[in-house]
Design a protein around this motif. Structure first.
Motif, PDB file in Angstrom:
ATOM      1  N   ILE A  76       0.836  -1.199   0.000  1.00 57.09           N
ATOM      2  CA  ILE A  76       0.000   0.000   0.000  1.00 57.09           C
ATOM      3  C   ILE A  76       0.873   1.252   0.000  1.00 57.09           C
ATOM      4  N   GLY A  77       1.957   1.256   0.786  1.00 60.17           N
ATOM      5  CA  GLY A  77       2.870   2.399   0.779  1.00 60.17           C
ATOM      6  C   GLY A  77       3.537   2.592  -0.564  1.00 60.17           C
ATOM      7  N   LEU A  78       3.996   1.512  -1.171  1.00 57.64           N
ATOM      8  CA  LEU A  78       4.628   1.608  -2.486  1.00 57.64           C
ATOM      9  C   LEU A  78       3.637   2.067  -3.544  1.00 57.64           C
ATOM     10  N   GLY A  79       2.388   1.640  -3.415  1.00 57.21           N
ATOM     11  CA  GLY A  79       1.379   2.040  -4.388  1.00 57.21           C
ATOM     12  C   GLY A  79       1.195   3.536  -4.441  1.00 57.21           C
ATOM     13  N   VAL A  81      14.887  13.387   5.060  1.00 57.96           N
ATOM     14  CA  VAL A  81      13.730  13.931   5.778  1.00 57.96           C
ATOM     15  C   VAL A  81      12.632  12.881   5.873  1.00 57.96           C
ATOM     16  N   ALA A  82      12.402  12.163   4.772  1.00 61.07           N
ATOM     17  CA  ALA A  82      11.380  11.120   4.776  1.00 61.07           C
ATOM     18  C   ALA A  82      11.722  10.015   5.771  1.00 61.07           C
ATOM     19  N   TYR A  83      13.010   9.660   5.866  1.00 61.78           N
ATOM     20  CA  TYR A  83      13.413   8.633   6.823  1.00 61.78           C
ATOM     21  C   TYR A  83      13.117   9.077   8.258  1.00 61.78           C
ATOM     22  N   LEU A 121       9.847   2.612   2.267  1.00 62.37           N
ATOM     23  CA  LEU A 121      10.669   3.775   1.947  1.00 62.37           C
ATOM     24  C   LEU A 121      11.961   3.368   1.251  1.00 62.37           C
ATOM     25  N   GLY A 122      12.616   2.331   1.752  1.00 59.22           N
ATOM     26  CA  GLY A 122      13.870   1.887   1.151  1.00 59.22           C
ATOM     27  C   GLY A 122      13.693   1.390  -0.274  1.00 59.22           C
TER      28      GLY A 122
END
Length: 427
Positions: free
Chosen positions: A24-27, A61-63, A231-232
């Motif tokens: 879902i995050g990758l989507g 920043v996202a990390y 994220l990675g």
């Protein structure tokens, strides 16, 4: 209203594991970043080096935001994301402001993604296709988040295959030139920060995982694992595609392109891939739209539970166990925007709202104690400072419009509290 006092509220069904949460995050991340944010970021950066540095800044920043969000989501595994975290850690106003920024900014993003589908699938009727896409995906969401996760899994597989074709075609082309990366070229701080702010729009997909906190199994274990994984993977894909496209187009041509990946394979001498890329772009935008609607509707649900939005939107469907009224309300607003306007310029406005949202998340994470599993102190500090810096480095129209909407939200909150206090005194 505290989290514990809401035990009488109808709860969503916990169906998602780590793999589904990552998907879902990758989507959300991959679709938005590759096909929407790369071009304006290149234009802002002014060079390949600036773009890649901006990508790295956005990733840092996202990390930090992901780490702060994961710690908070494990502590508060309910729908709403930073709306809940801000309220519980900083007070009702900051939770409300985070929810306001998220709902307004991401509703505009939903419309932008729907219009992207139309622009690639049937440019002559982009608005009509956008509306159809919103209606279709709302129907999928309405029948349950598990079906949404299954569909997203298929979308991600297709998009990743298309991106792999683009990377291989670009780097293996005789037209590819490492010199176009402009390694060592002069960069400006303002250009890098603006590029990073625009690229951050692409990384924001991990928020979908946190806002699904009430629908994942074993959230204390699932959420902290799913967010860094998503994220990675997204960062790895972004870097590959950015380097490949820069190698055949260069920063100037990339920044001027309306369809950068299609232009890249065309410049690489593989024109038969252009239609494949167009289909992949439309599918990627559908994946982003699917995940965005999920996240926005869950935040609307949480705010409606606390009467910051009409309480009728807090209903959970008795059979499908989804916030069906919140989903329908979000879809209705997106349909109106998508049918009447071109909202591609809303990317900067959306980035501003999301960065404010994560600034509040980092401030909330700072208040966690060691017993509550707080992150290392430097993480929320860098995250908060980075969010503020990137937000105000965005194009001026995005900053002024975004700030005005945030102020309006604060005024609405103050007016509502004032009216409630007056009613209580008169009562």
């Amino acid at each position: 209203m505290s989290t514990q006092s809401r035990a009488d509220q109808p709860e969503l069904q916990r169906r998602l594991g780590v793999f589904d949460a990552v998907v879902i995050g990758l989507g959300s991340m991959i679709g938005a970043g590759i096909f929407v944010a790369l071009t304006p970021a290149a234009a802002a950066a002014g060079s390949g080096t600036g773009l890649l540095v901006g990508l790295a800044v956005a990733a840092v920043v996202a990390y930090c935001n992901a780490t702060s969000s994961a710690k908070l989501a494990a502590r508060y595994p309910v729908s709403g994301g930073t709306y809940v975290y801000g309220r519980e850690r900083l007070g009702d106003f900051w939770g409300y402001l985070a929810g306001w920024a998220f709902v307004v900014g991401k509703t505009a993003s939903c419309a932008a993604m729907a219009l992207t589908v139309g622009a690639y699938a049937w440019p002559a009727h982009a608005n009509a296709v956008a509306v159809a896409a919103v209606v279709a995906l709302t129907a999928v969401n309405y029948r349950g988040v598990q079906k949404s996760a299954l569909l997203t899994r298929v979308i991600i597989a297709i998009v990743l295959a298309v991106l792999a074709f683009v990377v291989v075609a670009s780097v293996s082309s005789p037209q590819a030139d490492v010199g176009r990366l402009d390694i060592g070229a002069d960069v400006t701080i303002g250009g890098v920060l603006q590029a990073a702010g625009l690229l951050f729009f692409a990384f924001a997909g991990y928020a979908r995982i946190a806002t699904l906190g009430e629908e994942v199994r074993d959230p204390a274990r699932t959420i902290p694992r799913a967010i860094p994984l998503a994220l990675g993977i997204a960062l790895f894909v972004y870097t590959l595609v950015a380097v490949a496209v820069l190698a055949v187009l260069g920063a100037d041509q990339l920044g001027a392109s309306t369809a950068p990946l299609a232009d890249a394979v065309r410049a690489a001498g593989v024109p038969w891939l252009v239609p494949v890329v167009q289909v992949g772009a439309a599918i990627a935008a559908l994946g982003s739209l699917l995940a965005l609607v999920l996240g926005v509707s869950r935040t609307v649900l949480a705010m409606a539970r606390d009467h910051h939005l009409p309480h009728a939107l807090a209903a959970v469907h008795p059979r499908f166990k989804v916030p069906h009224r919140a989903e329908l309300a979000v879809a209705a607003v997106v349909v109106v925007i998508a049918s009447t306007a071109d909202v591609r310029d809303a990317i900067g406005f959306s980035s501003f709202g999301v960065l404010i949202y994560y600034a509040i998340a980092n401030a909330a994470a700072w208040t966690l104690t060691s017993a509550e599993g707080r992150p290392r102190r430097i993480v929320p500090v860098v995250g908060l400072a980075g969010c503020v810096a990137l937000a105000f480095a965005l194009p001026m129209v995005s900053v002024t419009t975004g700030a005005a909407v945030i102020v309006i939200g604060a005024l609405v909150y103050g007016l509502r509290r004032g009216l409630s206090s007056r009613s209580a005194r008169l009562g």
